[in-house]
Scaffold this motif. Structure first.
Motif, PDB file in Angstrom:
ATOM      1  N   GLN A 245     -17.206   4.918  35.818  1.00  0.00           N
ATOM      2  CA  GLN A 245     -16.640   5.826  36.457  1.00  0.00           C
ATOM      3  C   GLN A 245     -15.199   6.516  36.230  1.00  0.00           C
ATOM      4  O   GLN A 245     -14.249   5.629  36.263  1.00  0.00           O
ATOM      5  N   THR A 246     -15.108   7.344  35.190  1.00  0.00           N
ATOM      6  CA  THR A 246     -13.835   7.976  34.876  1.00  0.00           C
ATOM      7  C   THR A 246     -13.244   8.623  35.935  1.00  0.00           C
ATOM      8  O   THR A 246     -13.691   9.100  36.917  1.00  0.00           O
ATOM      9  N   PRO A 247     -11.585   9.044  35.805  1.00  0.00           N
ATOM     10  CA  PRO A 247     -11.309   9.756  37.016  1.00  0.00           C
ATOM     11  C   PRO A 247     -11.942  11.298  37.243  1.00  0.00           C
ATOM     12  O   PRO A 247     -12.409  11.651  36.151  1.00  0.00           O
ATOM     13  N   VAL A 258     -15.943   6.453  26.886  1.00  0.00           N
ATOM     14  CA  VAL A 258     -15.901   4.980  27.309  1.00  0.00           C
ATOM     15  C   VAL A 258     -17.031   4.304  27.511  1.00  0.00           C
ATOM     16  O   VAL A 258     -17.152   3.175  27.231  1.00  0.00           O
ATOM     17  N   ALA A 259     -18.185   5.060  27.562  1.00  0.00           N
ATOM     18  CA  ALA A 259     -19.442   4.484  27.497  1.00  0.00           C
ATOM     19  C   ALA A 259     -19.662   3.757  26.074  1.00  0.00           C
ATOM     20  O   ALA A 259     -20.287   2.836  26.069  1.00  0.00           O
ATOM     21  N   GLN A 260     -19.548   4.606  25.040  1.00  0.00           N
ATOM     22  CA  GLN A 260     -19.557   3.996  23.731  1.00  0.00           C
ATOM     23  C   GLN A 260     -18.849   2.896  23.323  1.00  0.00           C
ATOM     24  O   GLN A 260     -19.162   1.676  22.672  1.00  0.00           O
ATOM     25  N   GLN A 261     -17.599   3.007  23.916  1.00  0.00           N
ATOM     26  CA  GLN A 261     -16.459   1.765  23.659  1.00  0.00           C
ATOM     27  C   GLN A 261     -17.178   0.474  24.472  1.00  0.00           C
ATOM     28  O   GLN A 261     -17.139  -0.650  23.774  1.00  0.00           O
ATOM     29  N   LEU A 323     -10.080  -0.011  29.773  1.00  0.00           N
ATOM     30  CA  LEU A 323     -10.717   1.125  28.903  1.00  0.00           C
ATOM     31  C   LEU A 323     -10.482   2.544  29.952  1.00  0.00           C
ATOM     32  O   LEU A 323     -11.102   3.501  29.470  1.00  0.00           O
ATOM     33  N   GLY A 324      -9.467   2.511  30.797  1.00  0.00           N
ATOM     34  CA  GLY A 324      -9.300   3.608  31.679  1.00  0.00           C
ATOM     35  C   GLY A 324     -10.310   4.283  32.355  1.00  0.00           C
ATOM     36  O   GLY A 324     -10.325   5.434  32.888  1.00  0.00           O
TER      37      GLY A 324
END
Length: 715
Positions: A245-247, A258-261, A323-324
């Motif tokens: 869940q990103t902002p 983010v998912a790929q990281q 990962l933010g």
């Protein structure tokens, strides 16, 4: 599939171990062969019963079959051991010994079969997810036990008469194995003599029996209070769900990054086989949006990795910090189809007449903060938020009426221009083409472009949306979900390390009762709903089972008091069950409760063997004291033999690893602990209990001049 394969291996191991124990006690291969043959006959018959009731070969029915191996040999062992005893005592052949034995113990075999079957009958009628577990287990066990009784009264006596040999009292050449068995028998006979001497001292002293029993009851109370409660244990299924869940307001590209990281991080972790990721959707609460994402992490086979799924999740949590984004890791649900993940799942409900989403969001976040303060909870996650950047279309109704624009048609037209619609299809060049209507990309690049679009009014004139509508920047929820007709926010989480889902559910209830303002409530879903609804269901089940067993025994002994000698011995086994679960760090969950209910039948069977023989001897003229001691002494060997055969069958379960290990260990430990304590201390306490209750009814009968000799003992 891996769990089922593991249990099938356990089935074979249990069969071998049971045969070894029987061989050690009986001392020759002929005697061992007879009860061993009862196992496949009873289990094959159980398959027919399972098919008749519409059951499948699954983890629960295989558990039942593993446990049944140690049980179905019981009746056959009792017959074979009694025939051996009769041949040695009276120096007669196997045929005559079998005839005499059947007159003496047919009643006991039928009684123990009825007691053990009575344990499972009430469970067959249970409903709900818990009922599915109990019902399948009960039908499989009950059918195996009934068939083992039929085998013991038909096939086993025939095999005894055909296979066994009359004992030779003259000199015979002894092999090392024969000498070992003779040594074992001498030691066992001395042990039996000391056991009988102990009973001589304590059977008539009621205070000793009562004190021992009260001590075990107190032990049950204290151990149960410290034993964590559970529902259906989560197994290592070889899969982990990572929820991203990103902002709010993040683009799909940012979430995908983010998912790929996270995917790259997970692929480097030892024990991970493959990882797949997607952005725009998270499977936990089915949240959709540009800031939602999911990673599905598949682990290597249990035999190819050193770490459990819990350990890998802990490593992933540590590696994915920074990962933010909010990233939480969950396992699949314990029962497929009940919820989207393991742990607990609930909804925060807004039961007010109107919903202020900003206020609802504050209440939801405060509730999560309060839950986060509890040590029982971890991994708390919700996708609901009311601070997503949005544009609100503000319509001037008067201006729209002046322009002759229908608001409904204007919104329908806008939906087509921005969102598209499928109109029709056509076939061209041998292929099928679909026709979608939507404004060209250059006319819907910016939010303000909406005002430059046109809609046709009642006079057929084109009117720009800017003539009756304006756009305002707002913040609001990404999506609105309802549960039981109320606006809701989905919440997921896990019990913290060292805590169970039952403790997590209790903690959430406490926090909700103490902190939620008026107009807000919680509702459970998935397996958490059934766990919250079950409450003290296991206690009610246990009581019903005891009542059934009591009624069966009351009919068997034609007494309302003598059966209490059987039932009051059960706390010893319950204490042993709870103690071993506590020592192994396991929970008192549904598997433990299945093992506990099964113990009622197993320990009741041991008590019935002693009490049944004692009742016979008392009817033949022996005093209650003599009958109690003789019944315990004569039945001492078959009780230990059948009990240790059952315990041997549990060893593979208790030592289980890999797929399904928690369920194996729980049901194995529950049954093994109860059987060990119930056998070791039960053979000491049961004769004293029989003495107490038999003295209470001595000389009293419900019917005057009653002929109380059972038909099974008539000659």
């Amino acid at each position: 599939d891996a769990s089922i394969e593991k249990v099938i291996h356990t089935l074979g191991e249990a069969f071998v171990l049971v045969a070894i124990v029987v061989f050690v006690f009986l001392g020759d291969w002929r005697s061992t062969l007879i009860p061993t043959l009862a196992v496949p006959v009873s289990l094959v018959g159980a398959f027919f019963c399972m098919q008749m009731f519409g059951l499948s070969i699954n983890l629960i029915t295989l558990f039942a079959l593993v446990l049944a191996i140690g049980i179905v040999v019981d009746d056959a062992i009792v017959v074979v051991e009694a025939v051996h005893e009769k041949m040695h005592a009276k120096n007669i052949g196997p045929y005559k010994a079998t005839q005499q034995v059947l007159h003496e113990i047919s009643g006991a075999i039928i009684a123990i079969t009825m007691v053990m079957t009575a344990v499972f009958v009430p469970l067959i009628f249970m409903t709900g997810p818990v009922g599915v577990f109990y019902r399948q287990f009960s039908i499989t066990m009950a059918s195996s036990i009934v068939l083992s009784c039929i085998v013991a009264l038909t096939l086993t006596p025939v095999l005894c008469a055909m296979i066994l040999k009359k004992p030779e009292h003259g000199k015979k050449k002894k092999s090392p194995l024969t000498k070992a068995f003779d040594g074992f028998n001498r030691v066992f006979d001395r042990f039996t003599g000391r056991y009988a001497g102990l009973l001589q001292k304590i059977v008539s002293k009621r205070m000793i029996t009562v004190t021992i029993l009260v001590g075990f009851c107190a032990g049950v109370y204290f151990v149960n209070n410290s034993l964590p409660a559970g529902f259906i244990p989560g197994e290592d299924q070889g899969t982990i769900y990572a929820i991203i869940q990103t902002p709010p307001g993040s683009t799909l590209e940012r979430t995908n990054q983010v998912a790929q990281q996270l995917q790259k991080i997970a692929e480097e972790v030892d024990g991970v086989e493959s990882v797949s990721s997607l952005a725009g959707y998270e499977i936990m609460t089915e949240g959709r949006g540009s800031n939602a994402g999911t990673c599905l992490i598949n682990l290597k086979n249990w035999s190819e990795r050193e770490h459990s799924v819990k350990e890998i999740m802990e490593e992933l949590e540590e590696e994915s910090k920074g990962l933010g984004a909010i990233i939480e890791f969950f396992e699949p649900p314990a029962v497929p189809g009940f919820g989207s993940s393991g742990g607990f799942s609930l909804r925060l409900l807004d039961k007010n007449t109107s919903t202020d989403y900003a206020e609802f969001d504050k209440t939801n976040q405060k509730f999560l903060d309060d839950l986060g303060k509890r040590p029982e909870l971890t991994g708390l996650f919700t996708f609901f938020a009311a601070n997503y950047p949005q544009y609100e279309l503000v319509i001037d109704n008067k201006a729209a009426m002046q322009k002759g624009v229908s608001i409904g048609k204007a919104m329908e037209n806008l939906n087509i221009l921005i969102g598209s619609t499928y109109e029709q299809g056509f076939i061209r060049f041998g292929r099928f083409f679909k026709v979608y209507v939507q404004s060209a990309p250059e006319f819907r690049r910016l939010p303000s472009d909406v005002l430059n679009l046109f809609v046709k009014n009642e006079d057929g004139e084109m009117v720009p949306y800017s003539a009756f509508m304006k756009i305002e920047k707002k913040q609001g929820p990404n999506e609105v979900t309802r549960f039981n007709m109320y606006n809701s926010a989905a919440i997921r989480g896990l019990p913290a390390k060292g805590y169970t889902t039952a403790q997590a559910v209790a903690a959430i209830r406490e926090v909700a009762a103490q902190t939620l303002p008026k107009g807000y409530d919680i509702a459970w879903e998935g397996l958490s709903y059934d766990e919250a609804q079950s409450g003290n269901q296991s206690i009610y089940i246990f009581v019903i089972v005891l009542v059934f067993v009591y009624l069966v025994l009351a009919a068997q002994y034609e007494s309302f008091v003598i059966p209490l000698a059987v039932l009051t011995s059960l706390p010893i086994g319950v204490f042993g069950s709870f103690l071993l679960l506590k020592m192994m760090g396991l929970d008192n969950d549904i598997y433990a409760q299945i093992g506990l209910i099964m113990l009622v039948g197993l320990l009741g069977k041991n008590a019935v063997l002693i009490v049944e023989f004692a009742v016979q001897r008392h009817r033949q003229g022996a005093t209650i004291f003599e009958a109690a001691i003789e019944g315990a002494k004569v039945r001492f060997r078959p009780i230990l033999m059948t009990s240790f055969a059952f315990i041997a069958g549990l060893i593979p379960l208790v030592r289980a690893t890999g797929a399904g290990a928690i369920g194996n260990k729980t049901i194995g430990a529950s049954a093994m602990g109860g059987m060990l304590f119930g056998t070791i201390f039960g053979v000491i306490v049961i004769p004293g209990l029989y003495y107490i209750f038999a003295k209470m009814v001595e000389g009293r009968k419900l019917i005057r001049d009653e002929h109380d000799r059972p038909l099974t003992e008539e000659k």
